[in-house]
Design an enzyme around this catalytic site. Structure first.
Site, PDB file in Angstrom:
ATOM      1  N   SER A   1     -11.394  67.103   1.095  1.00 31.26           N
ATOM      2  CA  SER A   1     -10.520  67.156   0.713  1.00 31.26           C
ATOM      3  C   SER A   1     -10.073  66.046   0.139  1.00 31.26           C
ATOM      4  CB  SER A   1      -9.814  67.289   1.777  1.00 31.26           C
ATOM      5  OG  SER A   1      -9.727  66.523   2.687  1.00 31.26           O
ATOM      6  N   LYS A   2      -8.893  65.954  -0.066  1.00 31.06           N
ATOM      7  CA  LYS A   2      -7.844  64.982  -0.708  1.00 31.06           C
ATOM      8  C   LYS A   2      -8.040  64.054  -0.065  1.00 31.06           C
ATOM      9  CE  LYS A   2      -4.214  67.339  -3.148  1.00 31.06           C
ATOM     10  NZ  LYS A   2      -2.731  68.006  -2.974  1.00 31.06           N
ATOM     11  N   ARG A   3      -8.235  64.162   1.134  1.00 23.30           N
ATOM     12  CA  ARG A   3      -7.709  62.784   2.392  1.00 23.30           C
ATOM     13  C   ARG A   3      -9.469  62.101   1.581  1.00 23.30           C
ATOM     14  NH1 ARG A   3     -10.306  63.918   7.105  1.00 23.30           N
ATOM     15  NH2 ARG A   3     -11.077  65.592   6.384  1.00 23.30           N
TER      16      ARG A   3
END
Ligand code: GLU
Length: 493
Positions: free
Chosen positions: A253-255
């Site tokens: 994910s973006k994390r």
């Protein structure tokens, strides 16, 4: 052999992210290798979430990665339209066919009824799936419900006997017990087909030979196979590619720094590096090779070499690979790629002068051996174009406010003013003289100079930096550093 026809079928509800781009790439590679056709189909039946901006972003991402499509938006083709929202008549036609053959039926259950059904199933520890209660309504019963104003969906009449086996090019034979399926919805109350239905109609009518997509769709595949068979369509080959995880082994994910592919472009990743890295997310040729130019990927890609195991996204490896490609560029190409980053940082004009471009080239030549991303330039090249107005705190402490830095810099300012040209052969003796005078090592001389002229303690060699800055700027910055040290000392005493 029949033509290979593959497709990438994004929903325009977000960015083209790493996972989607990797799926598109595997399809594109196979199409190019087999001289086949790469179709781009936009799955925009979710009217509420689909946006024009998302579509534009996806197309831009595809273009950045050089994944050109043969049929699709902007291109057309013999199997269009390529937007699902423009194909509703086709879905209707095939839904009607299923209704005729009693492989689909109207379901009038309200959401309250469906909820109650699920609750009941859960309470009895059964699978909370649709129990098929509308499947056997008589024509009269259906008519009565319609007359009462009830809205309906269409459900597929699933075959519950035996198993449906997916013959997957990557995962082998994967059998699903048909009893696990239910009579899933194929047309919603809003008149839109569901994914599982539309995808089959489209893949069949577009004569897709290989469906290559993320493993998260494997569990949809038995449902889709049943629809293919119910409609008398040939079933394509399937290849479900492994999920991509972050370094912490959770879904990417973006994390994890995995954003849209266009953001990677804006951070200064090159097309070739990005494509190379995406290909390695699940595919490999042999363990010894990491760097593959796009043409080599086209030649060597094989579904048989795609792993069943999840791939791990490693930003450090991508950066490293980008550095490899950046170092490989000749100077004019690197300059052309980097110029927008100099402009963005305000280091050169929007239309750079010849002088500015020449300086950019020289600066890039010195930075190239260490460059990993082009956006680093905004920081690492700024002192070539702008005065040093601030010193990094740690750099100042270690390089300026320590030992004999002030005396060394004063000495250098004086002597650098007298050398004829400003290059390594003429600079060397000045530094040697300083070492001798202050009885110190070369580093003790270089470090204060580096901080004085760059504001930092990491930069290319002073023998490369100072000739670019020239005598006047160098001496001025050294004098400024001497003043800075004096002020600091006064503040402290
Ligand atoms: N629109 C679907 C998705 O983005 C396509 C899945 C498929 O390739 O069948 O997940």
């Amino acid at each position: 052999m029949d033509t290979v026809r593959v497709r990438f079928a994004p929903s325009p509800t977000g960015f083209l992210h790493v996972g989607g781009a990797r799926t598109a790439l595997f399809n594109w590679l196979l199409a190019r290798q087999k001289h086949g056709v790469f179709v781009l189909r936009i799955e925009d039946t979710d009217m509420a979430r689909s946006t024009e901006a998302s579509l534009e972003g996806i197309l831009e991402g595809m273009r950045f990665l050089g994944m050109d499509w043969d049929e699709g938006p902007d291109k057309g083709g013999d199997f269009g339209p390529y937007f699902q929202s423009q194909r509703l008549h086709l879905y209707k036609e095939y839904a009607d066919q299923l209704l005729q053959s009693e492989r689909a039926y109207e379901c009038f259950c309200t959401s309250e009824e469906l909820n109650a059904m699920r609750e009941e199933a859960r309470a009895e520890k059964r699978d909370p799936k649709y129990d098929g209660r509308c499947r056997h309504l008589s024509a009269d019963e259906r008519e009565a419900k319609r007359a009462a104003g009830l809205t309906s969906v269409l459900r597929f009449a699933t075959d519950y006997d035996g198993q449906t086996t997916v013959d997957d090019r990557i995962r082998g034979l994967v059998a699903f017990d048909n009893r696990q399926l239910d009579d899933f919805v194929i047309f919603k109350t809003d008149g839109m087909p569901t994914y599982n239905f539309a995808v089959v109609v489209d893949d069949a009518l577009m004569q897709i030979s290989h469906v290559i997509r993320g493993e998260d769709h494997l569990s949809n595949t038995p449902k889709q196979i049943q629809i293919y068979e119910a409609l008398g369509f040939a079933v394509p080959q399937f290849a479900h590619i492994p999920m991509i995880l972050g370094p912490d082994k959770t879904r990417l994910s973006k994390r994890h720094g995995a954003t849209s592919v266009t953001q990677f472009r804006d951070e200064g990743y090159l097309q070739e590096a990005m494509v190379n890295y995406l290909a390695l997310l699940g595919w490999g040729y042999d363990d010894s090779q990491t760097v593959f130019a796009p043409s080599e990927l086209i030649e060597k890609f094989a579904l048989e070499r795609v792993s069943k195991n999840p791939a791990v996204f490693d930003l450090k490896k991508l950066e490293w690979l980008n550095g490899v490609y950046l170092r490989d560029l000749d100077l004019p190409t690197l300059t052309a790629a980097a110029l927008p980053f100099f402009q963005r940082a305000g280091l050169v004009d929007e239309s750079p002068t010849t002088e500015q471009t020449a300086r950019v080239e020289r600066v890039l030549e010195t930075l190239q051996p260490r460059l990993k991303r082009l956006d680093e330039i905004e920081v690492s090249a700024s002192y070539f174009f702008q005065d040093v107005v601030e010193y990094e705190e740690k750099a100042a402490r270690k390089g300026l406010l320590k030992g004999s830095a002030q005396e060394i810099l004063t000495f250098l300012a004086k002597h650098l003013n007298t050398v004829s040209t400003f290059d390594e052969p003429t600079l060397k003796p000045v530094f040697a003289a300083a070492m001798e005078q202050f009885d110190c090592k070369l580093g003790d001389v270089m470090q204060p100079v580096r901080v004085a002229v760059t504001g930092t303690n990491s930069s290319p060699s002073m023998y490369e930096v100072l000739p670019i800055l020239g005598r006047e700027v160098t001496v001025q910055r050294i004098q400024n550093a001497v003043t800075f040290i004096t002020v600091k000392q006064e503040e402290e005493s």
